[in-house]
Write an enzyme that holds these catalytic residues in place. Structure first.
Site, PDB file in Angstrom:
ATOM      1  N   SER A   1       4.698   2.765   7.953  1.00  0.00           N
ATOM      2  CA  SER A   1       4.323   1.577   7.197  1.00  0.00           C
ATOM      3  C   SER A   1       5.460   1.132   6.294  1.00  0.00           C
ATOM      4  O   SER A   1       6.091   1.946   5.618  1.00  0.00           O
ATOM      5  CB  SER A   1       3.084   1.850   6.327  1.00  0.00           C
ATOM      6  OG  SER A   1       1.952   2.070   7.124  1.00  0.00           O
TER       7      SER A   1
ATOM      8  N   HIS B   1       0.818  -1.218   0.000  1.00  0.00           N
ATOM      9  CA  HIS B   1       0.000   0.000   0.000  1.00  0.00           C
ATOM     10  C   HIS B   1       0.853   1.269   0.000  1.00  0.00           C
ATOM     11  O   HIS B   1       0.354   2.351  -0.283  1.00  0.00           O
ATOM     12  CB  HIS B   1      -0.985   0.007   1.175  1.00  0.00           C
ATOM     13  CG  HIS B   1      -0.360   0.266   2.515  1.00  0.00           C
ATOM     14  ND1 HIS B   1      -0.069  -0.736   3.418  1.00  0.00           N
ATOM     15  CD2 HIS B   1       0.022   1.425   3.123  1.00  0.00           C
ATOM     16  CE1 HIS B   1       0.450  -0.210   4.508  1.00  0.00           C
ATOM     17  NE2 HIS B   1       0.526   1.102   4.349  1.00  0.00           N
TER      18      HIS B   1
ATOM     19  N   ILE C   1     -14.488 -29.086   0.769  1.00  0.00           N
ATOM     20  CA  ILE C   1     -14.765 -29.658   2.084  1.00  0.00           C
ATOM     21  C   ILE C   1     -15.990 -29.031   2.735  1.00  0.00           C
ATOM     22  O   ILE C   1     -16.471 -27.975   2.303  1.00  0.00           O
ATOM     23  CB  ILE C   1     -13.552 -29.499   3.023  1.00  0.00           C
ATOM     24  CG1 ILE C   1     -13.205 -28.015   3.202  1.00  0.00           C
ATOM     25  CG2 ILE C   1     -12.360 -30.288   2.516  1.00  0.00           C
ATOM     26  CD1 ILE C   1     -12.056 -27.757   4.169  1.00  0.00           C
TER      27      ILE C   1
ATOM     28  N   GLY D   1       3.503   6.976   8.185  1.00  0.00           N
ATOM     29  CA  GLY D   1       4.825   7.076   7.592  1.00  0.00           C
ATOM     30  C   GLY D   1       5.745   5.945   8.023  1.00  0.00           C
ATOM     31  O   GLY D   1       6.808   5.748   7.448  1.00  0.00           O
TER      32      GLY D   1
ATOM     33  N   ASP E   1       0.004  -7.647   1.363  1.00  0.00           N
ATOM     34  CA  ASP E   1       0.445  -6.260   1.522  1.00  0.00           C
ATOM     35  C   ASP E   1       1.967  -6.157   1.530  1.00  0.00           C
ATOM     36  O   ASP E   1       2.555  -5.430   2.330  1.00  0.00           O
ATOM     37  CB  ASP E   1      -0.134  -5.631   2.792  1.00  0.00           C
ATOM     38  CG  ASP E   1      -0.175  -4.102   2.720  1.00  0.00           C
ATOM     39  OD1 ASP E   1       0.340  -3.546   1.729  1.00  0.00           O
ATOM     40  OD2 ASP E   1      -0.694  -3.477   3.656  1.00  0.00           O
TER      41      ASP E   1
END
Length: 275
Positions: free
Chosen positions: A119, A7, A179, A117, A37
């Protein structure tokens, strides 16, 4: 190669990498995986600093954690990173964002401040080893950080990174089986001692499940010697899996316990990039 969050870079027109020593490099996007991500970038240069990788399967609740990042971006003239300290407050957290329908699984929870900031920055242990990739926080309204930060475990991030470096994407795996949870009626029909596990309804021909020897009406009771309560447990067990991984499946067939080896292969119907 540089590991960060998807991101952070997925909508970027240009990418530049700033190092603490002041050098700047144009960054090339090698690939990204929205489901985990994770994004992988690459730069060309000499004497580049390399982070030491830790083992996120070996972390303990209560051990120290340090989050590294640059929450001020270009607001400050000094572009060096900042650190916040705390500890590991929980592991294996599953977080769902209802507005996006996205599920983050087996996350590391920390109270080391992860601000805007941060991340894509590393979460490290007291030895300076990277144990996670700082990803997001949970807040109440606009209150900012309240002690709930989450990082992707580095072991999972590294597996995704290796896939992207080698293939430019994360290959989708398949098992070829369908399943259903064991219900009281199913448990009675198969004379099971407990209402647990999942029954196989279908095994696709020439699929990994078929090659492993799984059959209709097999009852999956465990995976890698870990008890499976229902189909959700089984899906969670495969959540971090990748093409080539081998799983030992414990089953009940015709009232008798058995064990098979299932090797995951790429889904031939979904050979496409994630970006």
């Amino acid at each position: 190669y540089i590991l960060t969050n998807a991101h952070v870079v997925k909508d970027a027109e240009e990418i530049f990498i700033n190092l603490p020593d002041g050098r700047q490099f144009p960054g090339k996007l090698i690939g990204l995986d929205n489901s985990s991500d994770i994004a992988v970038l690459k730069i060309e240069g000499d004497d580049l600093p390399i982070a030491s990788m830790g083992d996120s399967d070996d972390i303990m609740i209560g051990e120290y954690a340090i989050a590294i990042g640059n929450p001020f971006g270009y607001i400050l003239s000094e572009t060096g990173p900042t650190v916040t300290c705390g500890w590991i407050s929980a592991v294996n957290r599953n977080i769902k964002f209802d507005n996006e329908g996205k599920m983050y699984k087996k996350m590391i929870q920390t109270n080391a401040d992860i601000n805007q900031g941060n991340s894509g920055g590393p979460l490290i242990n007291i030895l300076g080893e990277v144990i996670g990739v700082n990803t997001f926080i949970l807040t109440q309204g606009n209150s900012g950080f309240i002690g709930l930060g989450f990082a992707l475990p580095i072991n999972k991030a590294r597996k995704v990174m290796n896939e992207i470096i080698k293939y430019g994407r994360v290959r989708n795996f398949w098992t070829g089986i369908r399943i259903q949870d064991v219900s009281p009626m199913i448990a009675e029909h198969f004379r099971l001692k407990e209402i647990s596990g999942a029954v196989i309804l279908e095994v696709e021909s020439r699929s990994p499940g078929d090659e492993a020897g799984l059959m209709n009406k097999d009852i999956i009771m465990g995976i890698n010697s870990k008890k499976m309560k229902n189909s959700e447990d089984i899906m969670d067990e495969f959540s971090d899996a990748q093409v080539g991984d081998i799983f030992t499946i414990q089953i009940i067939r015709n009232g008798k316990p058995a064990e098979v080896k299932l090797k995951l292969k790429e889904n031939p119907q979904t050979k496409k990039s994630y970006y």
